[in-house]
Design an enzyme around this catalytic site. Sequence first.
Site, mmCIF file in Angstrom:
data_model
loop_
_atom_site.group_PDB
_atom_site.id
_atom_site.type_symbol
_atom_site.label_atom_id
_atom_site.label_comp_id
_atom_site.label_asym_id
_atom_site.label_seq_id
_atom_site.Cartn_x
_atom_site.Cartn_y
_atom_site.Cartn_z
ATOM 1 N N ASP A 20 39.445 44.804 31.732
ATOM 2 C CA ASP A 20 40.609 44.704 30.850
ATOM 3 C C ASP A 20 41.500 45.956 30.929
ATOM 4 O O ASP A 20 40.987 47.072 31.014
ATOM 5 C CB ASP A 20 40.084 44.518 29.415
ATOM 6 N N HIS A 37 47.173 44.627 38.465
ATOM 7 C CA HIS A 37 46.103 43.738 38.940
ATOM 8 C C HIS A 37 45.617 44.167 40.329
ATOM 9 O O HIS A 37 44.433 44.104 40.623
ATOM 10 C CB HIS A 37 46.589 42.288 38.974
ATOM 11 N N LEU A 131 22.883 43.534 46.071
ATOM 12 C CA LEU A 131 23.527 43.141 44.815
ATOM 13 C C LEU A 131 24.046 41.701 44.882
ATOM 14 O O LEU A 131 24.604 41.294 45.906
ATOM 15 C CB LEU A 131 24.728 44.078 44.569
HETATM 16 C C1 FPP Z 1 42.789 41.676 32.129
HETATM 17 O O1 FPP Z 1 43.769 42.688 32.021
HETATM 18 C C2 FPP Z 1 42.576 41.380 33.543
HETATM 19 C C3 FPP Z 1 42.639 40.128 34.103
HETATM 20 C C4 FPP Z 1 42.958 38.937 33.317
HETATM 21 C C5 FPP Z 1 42.476 39.931 35.559
HETATM 22 C C6 FPP Z 1 41.359 40.658 36.227
HETATM 23 C C7 FPP Z 1 41.497 40.494 37.694
HETATM 24 C C8 FPP Z 1 41.397 41.465 38.624
HETATM 25 C C9 FPP Z 1 40.988 42.849 38.310
HETATM 26 C C10 FPP Z 1 41.715 41.225 40.074
HETATM 27 C C11 FPP Z 1 41.010 40.146 40.818
HETATM 28 C C12 FPP Z 1 39.531 40.161 40.777
HETATM 29 C C13 FPP Z 1 38.699 40.167 41.849
HETATM 30 C C14 FPP Z 1 37.239 39.938 41.668
HETATM 31 C C15 FPP Z 1 39.173 40.389 43.217
HETATM 32 P P1 FPP Z 1 45.187 42.342 31.366
HETATM 33 O O2 FPP Z 1 46.110 41.885 32.423
HETATM 34 O O3 FPP Z 1 45.005 41.381 30.236
HETATM 35 O O4 FPP Z 1 45.613 43.758 30.838
HETATM 36 P P2 FPP Z 1 46.420 44.125 29.524
HETATM 37 O O5 FPP Z 1 45.557 43.696 28.355
HETATM 38 O O6 FPP Z 1 46.563 45.609 29.620
HETATM 39 O O7 FPP Z 1 47.725 43.396 29.598
#
Ligand code: FPP
Length: 242
Positions: A20, A37, A131
């Site tokens: 997050d 991201h 893993l």
């Molecule tokens: C939450 O942060 C994050 C997500 C919904 C996406 C997580 C995905 C990745 C890290 C990339 C792809 C994953 C892999 C396994 C290759 P947010 O966007 O809600 O952040 P915020 O709360 O600060 O807006």
Amino acid sequence: MKRIKKEIPGLPVHIALFMDGNGRWARRRGLPRSAGHRAGATAIRKLVEDCDKIGLKYLTAYAFSTENWKRPDKEVENLMNLIREFLDDTGRELEKSNVRIRIIGLRNRLARDIIERIEETEKKTAGRTGLTFVIALDYGSRSEITEAARKIAAKCANGEMAPDEINEKLVSDNLFTAGIPEPDLIIRSSGEKRMSNFLLWQASYAELWFSDVLWPDFRIRHLLRAVEDYNKRNRRFGGVRG
Ligand code: FPP
């Protein structure tokens, strides 16, 4: 940089992660959310490598929830492209790594090419002994438990089993996580403190750790801090202190 030792004593078997804070990380730098991201995807790659090195057995990451489809189309597309890249690169680096990949979640809403990449990656890495990296993609606990209920109900309806034969093991065996041990430690980055429909059944006795670090900055040292705290806790699983 400090070298990571090969094996870390007191490691839990399974750690699950909320990645997050990508959006906030980007906003603080005046960058688009997509940059957050991308940096988040780089962070999870590094962490997967390091978790394999220290001897962790299972790592699960929440990459895309059943609710994330509500995000703008461009952001959804961007996240799906990062998943594509991850699966492709894992495929290319197959010979070098000993990491097994599993994907949990619904499959029917994903693009055809992503489903193919998932099937291929799961198949190619199935024999790996290092893993196991579990990616939760179009995952939500409520849909997972609903699916399990549907499968079990169908077995009862066609006479394969009776309702009073339903027990907790049977429910667990019908979840997407069948065969994966329950998480011992769940880590959420970025200071948020909620479960967001993630591993609700499986997390019944998990220890929780919240970090203020935004996901793109999250490294193995932050995970090891959580493990250190985890090792000071007395897990009682509903029993008494012993
Ligand atoms: C939450 O942060 C994050 C997500 C919904 C996406 C997580 C995905 C990745 C890290 C990339 C792809 C994953 C892999 C396994 C290759 P947010 O966007 O809600 O952040 P915020 O709360 O600060 O807006």
